[in-house]
Design a protein around this motif. Structure first.
Motif, PDB file in Angstrom:
ATOM      1  N   TRP A  52       0.821  -1.215   0.000  1.00 29.86           N
ATOM      2  CA  TRP A  52       0.000   0.000   0.000  1.00 29.86           C
ATOM      3  C   TRP A  52       0.856   1.268   0.000  1.00 29.86           C
ATOM      4  O   TRP A  52       0.323   2.384   0.031  1.00 29.86           O
ATOM      5  CB  TRP A  52      -0.917   0.023   1.221  1.00 29.86           C
ATOM      6  N   GLU A  55       0.317   3.899  -3.040  1.00 30.15           N
ATOM      7  CA  GLU A  55      -0.954   4.619  -2.976  1.00 30.15           C
ATOM      8  C   GLU A  55      -0.921   5.674  -1.870  1.00 30.15           C
ATOM      9  O   GLU A  55      -1.425   6.792  -2.056  1.00 30.15           O
ATOM     10  CB  GLU A  55      -2.107   3.651  -2.740  1.00 30.15           C
ATOM     11  N   VAL A  56      -0.332   5.347  -0.734  1.00 30.38           N
ATOM     12  CA  VAL A  56      -0.222   6.320   0.355  1.00 30.38           C
ATOM     13  C   VAL A  56       0.661   7.493  -0.050  1.00 30.38           C
ATOM     14  O   VAL A  56       0.350   8.652   0.246  1.00 30.38           O
ATOM     15  CB  VAL A  56       0.327   5.644   1.630  1.00 30.38           C
ATOM     16  N   THR A 149     -10.355   2.808  -0.885  1.00 30.50           N
ATOM     17  CA  THR A 149      -9.082   2.903  -1.589  1.00 30.50           C
ATOM     18  C   THR A 149      -8.705   1.507  -2.097  1.00 30.50           C
ATOM     19  O   THR A 149      -9.286   0.508  -1.679  1.00 30.50           O
ATOM     20  CB  THR A 149      -7.980   3.445  -0.668  1.00 30.50           C
ATOM     21  N   VAL A 152      -4.907   0.664   0.669  1.00 28.59           N
ATOM     22  CA  VAL A 152      -4.603   1.201   1.993  1.00 28.59           C
ATOM     23  C   VAL A 152      -5.459   0.488   3.041  1.00 28.59           C
ATOM     24  O   VAL A 152      -6.691   0.482   2.937  1.00 28.59           O
ATOM     25  CB  VAL A 152      -4.869   2.718   2.055  1.00 28.59           C
ATOM     26  N   PRO A 179      -8.966  10.273   2.305  1.00 23.65           N
ATOM     27  CA  PRO A 179      -8.011  11.063   1.531  1.00 23.65           C
ATOM     28  C   PRO A 179      -8.661  12.200   0.746  1.00 23.65           C
ATOM     29  O   PRO A 179      -8.048  13.250   0.538  1.00 23.65           O
ATOM     30  CB  PRO A 179      -7.364  10.037   0.592  1.00 23.65           C
TER      31      PRO A 179
END
Length: 228
Positions: A52, A55-56, A149, A152, A179
């Motif tokens: 993840w 993406e973070v 997501t 995440v 987010p």
């Protein structure tokens, strides 16, 4: 001098807010760097990765950009072309600056409306009606609170959202509303900072929304530091 070097927060609250904003930007940048470094080490040394992590990092980068736009207006850090305005008189420059402020305020307001309309369905709330300016709320807004997501993991601190916006259904991944919340927050901050900047120009406390003579000032700063 650059906008950042000339900005001085006023009062204890101003200094606290300024410190908070700078710390948030530093934390976001630090987390991005740390996650990217860890993933590189894991991939090339241990043939593994934090699935993840990418993406973070993308989320943090988007937050950094959006938060930084508002912060840039506050410290007069945005670059612009002032070759023509510098040929005008002081009064004309002031008028042109106020025209620029008006255009930016309109844009920021439209950006806020668009940000809200995009974010609201993911928060289980309604979009606004009206093409340009909000005229009410759309009862037919399609609920998107269940969107998650891609990778995440869900954090326990956000479990309250399951009852608050997702009708009690559990999330297996972090819901997108988390987010995406930065969109209306950043848009509101941008509008707020532009209002502050406009008031400062009206009062004669600053000349424009952009940095003036950035290159010349950088050279002057370098010369002063060298002489010291």
């Amino acid at each position: 001098m650059s906008g950042h070097s000339t900005y001085q927060p006023k009062g204890p609250i101003g200094r606290i807010v300024n410190s908070f904003e700078e710390n948030v930007i530093a934390i976001l940048l630090g987390l991005m760097t740390l996650l990217t470094f860890v993933n590189v080490v894991l991939r090339y040394v241990f043939n593994s990765m934090v699935i993840w992590g990418l993406e973070v990092v993308l989320i943090l980068f988007a937050w950094l950009v959006l938060f930084g736009i508002a912060y840039g207006f506050k410290i007069t850090a945005h670059l612009g072309v002032d070759a023509i305005t510098n040929m005008c008189s002081a009064k004309s420059r002031r008028v042109l600056a106020l025209i620029s402020c008006a255009a930016c305020l309109i844009y920021a307001f439209l950006l806020l409306k668009g940000a809200w309309d995009y974010w609201a369905p993911f928060a289980g709330m309604m979009e606004t009606t009206g093409r340009w300016f909000p005229t009410g709320f759309n009862d037919a807004t399609r609920d998107r609170a269940f969107f998650e997501t891609d990778q995440v993991p869900m954090l326990s601190m956000f479990r309250f959202l399951e009852d608050a916006i997702n009708q009690g259904e559990t999330y297996s991944k972090l819901p997108r509303v988390v987010p995406y919340t930065m969109l209306p927050v950043a848009a509101l901050l941008i509008l707020y900072r532009l209002i502050q900047a406009t008031i400062a120009i009206v009062r004669g406390e600053r000349e424009s929304l952009i940095v003036s003579h950035e290159a010349e000032d950088a050279v002057a700063d370098a010369r002063v530091n060298y002489e010291e």
